[in-house]
Design an enzyme around this catalytic site. Sequence first.
Site, mmCIF file in Angstrom:
data_model
loop_
_atom_site.group_PDB
_atom_site.id
_atom_site.type_symbol
_atom_site.label_atom_id
_atom_site.label_comp_id
_atom_site.label_asym_id
_atom_site.label_seq_id
_atom_site.Cartn_x
_atom_site.Cartn_y
_atom_site.Cartn_z
ATOM 1 N N CYS A 1 -74.348 23.546 71.735
ATOM 2 C CA CYS A 1 -73.181 24.376 71.422
ATOM 3 C C CYS A 1 -72.925 24.282 69.932
ATOM 4 C CB CYS A 1 -71.970 23.969 72.253
ATOM 5 S SG CYS A 1 -71.442 22.269 72.046
ATOM 6 N N ARG B 1 -69.075 20.902 74.209
ATOM 7 C CA ARG B 1 -69.076 21.874 75.301
ATOM 8 C C ARG B 1 -70.393 21.805 76.075
ATOM 9 N NH1 ARG B 1 -67.835 27.272 72.091
ATOM 10 N NH2 ARG B 1 -68.645 26.001 70.389
#
Lengths: 161, 308
Positions: free
Chosen positions: B252, B257
């Site tokens: 990410c 994330r």
Amino acid sequence: MRKLEEMSTNTLPAALAEIVDDFQALTEPDRLQLLLEFSRGLPELPERLKDHPELLEQVVECQSPLFLTIESEKNTEVPNGPRAYRLYFKAPQEAPTTRGFAGVLHEGLDGLTAQEILAVPDDMPELLGLTRAITPLRMRGMTAMLGRIKRKVSAASRLEH
Amino acid sequence: MSYPVEQNEKFASYANPERLVSTEWLAAALADGAIADGKLVVVESDEDVLLYETGHIPGAVKIDWHTDLNDEVTRDYVDGAAFATLAASKGISRDSTVVIYGDKSNWWAAYALWVFTLFGHDDVRLLDGGRDKWIAEGRELTTDVPTPAPGEYPEVERNDAPIRAFKDDVLAHLGNPLIDVRSPEEYTGQRTHMPAYPEEGALRGGHIPTAASIPWARAAAEDGTYRNREELEALYLGEAGLKAGDDVVAYCRIGERSSHTWFALKYLLGFDTVRNYDGSWTEWGNAVRVPIVKGAERGSVPAAFASN
């Protein structure tokens, strides 16, 4: 951490200088605790603004939604003196760091004149001694919050006679 | 000694049901005194460094990704000595069952879990739905900070290779499946940062050639819990085109994330080899002469980089 001596504190309004002193006197965990207290102390928006979110501007640099606006009012301390600026913030309860920064700026700057607010150094947030405990992104958020207030006060003060 | 694993229909369909616990299960375990007798350690890990202080699950300790898990100087995680000190101070022993939860559908909790896994901590689980679900269900919160009896934690050397990819690993991996979990705007290169996270940007926008775009949040349901197995399969096997046995790298912006996606691929769908590229776009998008694709198409690996 930057020391007070390296940045002119002469330009900090008394209330803000006092807050900076309070932070600097503490250890890092206690500084975070103090920031948490400021987050709790941030006043609610007055009713007339609560119902009008469009009157507030979002500071997009903040990681959590933070909205603010300013209003000027007649100076009650100096008749015919420069107008006093009131600051209003809105940030969710689940964003205590952002709220804490807003609380610091509110307590330190609310009710001051444009001249006093505009004299605050742009990198004042670094004086709080939180740069290790808080990510650079969040520090930038706080700097952006102060910048937005100064820009709005600057624009509004040009209309003062 | 491990705390018993939760049994329920949703979890049973996952490859590793023992990696998740539900809010009901945790509430029952707390009522049972599991924290008090040290069998279970509950850890809150949030994006906001002060959120824990506003109220947390009774008995939960706090671990902050930035101040506790990241090395202060080098862009890396803490070493074995620092991790041992941290864990022991939180009442965690090497054989403790650790349940981690946090804000934002467990982004940071999954990231913390991934770091625990770098150190080979055996029994570490995620609270499905995280902090928001616990609160939405009106469950108990407290501002009392526990002072757990110190745990016994050995200095363990971090073992990055199985679950962590570095830039050179990703270059060597080109041609094999990659999952980009950022927003579509970041994937196409329209943006070089997340919508609400300016400044943590990169000099170039786009994605790593051939990476499939599956934004991380699509693995989560409305209430922040992981989607069920069938839905996850539709997403990663169907849409992204992964096949059983694939060697996968997820990335990410800084790796938080993608930890959420890494967890889904590794433990819920059971891919053996899934690595999180924590350098992610803040490294790749700033690196010199690495291949980048702009736009919505996955693109192809340039000949000069095609190693396999």
